[in-house]
Scaffold this motif. Structure first.
Motif, PDB file in Angstrom:
ATOM      1  N   TYR A  17      -1.238   8.069  14.795  1.00  0.00           N
ATOM      2  CA  TYR A  17      -0.992   7.674  13.840  1.00  0.00           C
ATOM      3  C   TYR A  17      -0.724   6.544  13.231  1.00  0.00           C
ATOM      4  CZ  TYR A  17       3.046   6.043  10.348  1.00  0.00           C
ATOM      5  OH  TYR A  17       3.500   5.302  10.241  1.00  0.00           O
ATOM      6  N   LEU A  66      10.448   6.056   8.643  1.00  0.00           N
ATOM      7  CA  LEU A  66       9.299   5.666   9.687  1.00  0.00           C
ATOM      8  C   LEU A  66       9.984   3.797  10.219  1.00  0.00           C
ATOM      9  CD1 LEU A  66       6.527   6.259   7.374  1.00  0.00           C
ATOM     10  CD2 LEU A  66       7.068   7.064  10.080  1.00  0.00           C
ATOM     11  N   VAL A 118      -2.727   3.806  11.815  1.00  0.00           N
ATOM     12  CA  VAL A 118      -1.961   2.348  10.547  1.00  0.00           C
ATOM     13  C   VAL A 118      -1.897   0.775  11.285  1.00  0.00           C
ATOM     14  CG1 VAL A 118       0.225   2.695  11.567  1.00  0.00           C
ATOM     15  CG2 VAL A 118       0.025   3.077   9.061  1.00  0.00           C
ATOM     16  N   ALA A 124      -0.055   5.850   1.418  1.00  0.00           N
ATOM     17  CA  ALA A 124      -0.657   5.627   2.038  1.00  0.00           C
ATOM     18  C   ALA A 124      -0.104   7.614   2.801  1.00  0.00           C
ATOM     19  CB  ALA A 124      -0.208   5.314   3.752  1.00  0.00           C
ATOM     20  N   PRO A 125      -0.925   7.933   1.845  1.00  0.00           N
ATOM     21  CA  PRO A 125      -0.162   9.563   2.138  1.00  0.00           C
ATOM     22  C   PRO A 125      -0.806   9.837   3.209  1.00  0.00           C
ATOM     23  CG  PRO A 125      -0.781   9.117  -0.111  1.00  0.00           C
ATOM     24  CD  PRO A 125      -0.693   7.905   0.620  1.00  0.00           C
ATOM     25  N   SER A 126      -0.418  11.412   3.481  1.00  0.00           N
ATOM     26  CA  SER A 126      -1.230  11.744   4.380  1.00  0.00           C
ATOM     27  C   SER A 126      -1.771  13.574   3.225  1.00  0.00           C
ATOM     28  CB  SER A 126      -0.997  13.044   5.478  1.00  0.00           C
ATOM     29  OG  SER A 126      -0.628  11.814   6.165  1.00  0.00           O
ATOM     30  N   GLU A 152      -4.561   9.111   4.651  1.00  0.00           N
ATOM     31  CA  GLU A 152      -4.264   8.872   6.436  1.00  0.00           C
ATOM     32  C   GLU A 152      -4.731  10.313   6.265  1.00  0.00           C
ATOM     33  OE1 GLU A 152      -0.791   7.347   7.546  1.00  0.00           O
ATOM     34  OE2 GLU A 152      -2.483   5.262   6.821  1.00  0.00           O
ATOM     35  N   ARG A 212       7.661   1.287   3.004  1.00  0.00           N
ATOM     36  CA  ARG A 212       7.817   3.012   3.480  1.00  0.00           C
ATOM     37  C   ARG A 212       9.335   3.384   3.418  1.00  0.00           C
ATOM     38  NH1 ARG A 212       4.315   2.304   8.946  1.00  0.00           N
ATOM     39  NH2 ARG A 212       5.997   1.235   9.869  1.00  0.00           N
ATOM     40  N   ARG A 221       0.651  -1.053  -0.317  1.00  0.00           N
ATOM     41  CA  ARG A 221       0.151   0.237  -0.327  1.00  0.00           C
ATOM     42  C   ARG A 221       1.178   1.296  -0.013  1.00  0.00           C
ATOM     43  NH1 ARG A 221       2.338   2.618   4.721  1.00  0.00           N
ATOM     44  NH2 ARG A 221       1.559   1.034   6.730  1.00  0.00           N
TER      45      ARG A 221
HETATM   46  N1  GLU Z   1       0.802   8.592   5.743  1.00  0.00           N
HETATM   47  C1  GLU Z   1       2.143   8.493   6.510  1.00  0.00           C
HETATM   48  C2  GLU Z   1       2.714   9.695   5.556  1.00  0.00           C
HETATM   49  O1  GLU Z   1       2.486  10.251   5.039  1.00  0.00           O
HETATM   50  C3  GLU Z   1       2.553   7.502   5.711  1.00  0.00           C
HETATM   51  C4  GLU Z   1       2.100   6.368   7.057  1.00  0.00           C
HETATM   52  C5  GLU Z   1       2.890   4.501   6.266  1.00  0.00           C
HETATM   53  O2  GLU Z   1       4.069   4.779   5.585  1.00  0.00           O
HETATM   54  O3  GLU Z   1       2.691   4.063   7.392  1.00  0.00           O
HETATM   55  O4  GLU Z   1       3.912   9.902   6.058  1.00  0.00           O
END
Ligand code: GLU
Length: 288
Positions: free
Chosen positions: A193, A215, A197, A7-9, A41, A211, A5
């Motif tokens: 978050y 992270l 997540v 998962a951008p904010s 997100e 990712r 996946r």
């Molecule tokens: N939403 C997070 C971001 O944009 C990424 C989350 C993830 O990949 O776990 O930095």
């Protein structure tokens, strides 16, 4: 089957660092006939903007990154996070934190904290972990806002030794203390978050979380939450980040060009995605 996946904010336009991450997440699944999911997100309603959501979908399409199934929005999944929070309450390791940001910063400064190395718990954020029940009741009666935090040391103790597999860094043993007693449910927004997540990756059947390396520390926390909630542990792939010629991480604060900016020089987004795949990066950027 592999499921990955992106998962951008939606707090701004995507920049090249996002594209770099999205391409890797996409290819990890698609190169093996798997599925690639897109999750927005947008749990933080104060910072997320609908126009950024539209732009993200447009940028993904421009890059030629096709996602499978419907786009999932975290803002629509709050009941699931609330249910997970209830299950964490049952562990007896959650507590209400009434502290303001300023109080927490003052406490850390007063403890003479050096920048935290992540090998032991940081100074406790103020005094909420062991607040007397009478004090908590008084604050609740006054309607004081609070966040839910996890008592990290005691939560982790029964799970000592858990780990996960990182495709780049190899086998890992969880050590989730770098961020202290993490927030599970925020004062000013719903689920944190970390909670959202972890719940989502399991609910969406994500087998491979691809990712950025930024992270990596968060994964230690996510692994603990998986153990506490009885959720499966995906395989992780924390990829190197893009840095500019000075070695600074690409991020908006360093003036990284957005994908919208790059469209003038790269009319074909698929060609840009291919360039990222082959490691020939624009503007003197490199992977580090
Ligand atoms: N939403 C997070 C971001 O944009 C990424 C989350 C993830 O990949 O776990 O930095």
């Amino acid at each position: 089957m592999i499921t990955s996946r992106f998962a951008p904010s939606p707090t701004g336009r995507l920049h090249l660092g996002h594209a770099w991450s999205a391409v890797q997440a996409h290819d990890r699944a698609k190169n093996e006939g798997g599925q690639f999911l897109l999750r927005i997100e947008d749990i933080d309603g104060t910072r997320s903007r609908p126009e950024h959501v539209a732009a993200i979908l447009d940028d993904m399409t421009w890059l030629g990154l096709v996602w499978d199934g419907p786009v999932v929005f975290q803002s629509e999944r709050v009941p699931d996070y609330a249910e997970a929070l209830d299950r964490l309450h049952a562990s007896g390791r959650t507590y209400r934190c009434f502290c303001t940001r300023a109080e927490i910063e003052a406490d850390i400064a007063a403890a003479g904290a050096a920048p935290h190395a992540g090998d032991k718990p940081p100074p406790h954020p103020a005094k909420c972990r062991y607040r007397k029940p009478q004090d908590v009741a008084k604050r609740l009666a006054r309607g004081e806002p609070f966040a839910w935090r996890l008592d990290m040391e005691n939560a982790f103790a029964p799970h000592f030794g858990i780990g996960w597999e990182d495709e780049i860094a190899g086998p890992q043993t969880a050590w989730p203390f770098a961020a202290g007693d993490i927030v599970l449910w925020r004062k000013d927004a719903p689920a944190s978050y970390h909670l959202a997540v972890t719940v989502d990756d399991a609910a969406q059947g994500v087998t491979h979380v691809v990712r950025g390396r930024d992270l990596f520390e968060a994964t230690h926390v996510h692994r603990l939450l998986q153990a506490m909630l009885g959720l499966p542990t995906p395989i992780y792939r924390h990829h190197p980040l893009l840095v500019d010629a000075n070695g600074d991480r690409l991020a908006k604060r360093h003036g990284a060009p957005t994908l919208a900016d790059l469209r003038a020089a790269y009319p074909d987004g698929r060609a840009l995605a291919d360039q990222l795949r082959s490691g020939t990066l624009p503007n003197g950027y490199r992977s580090a």
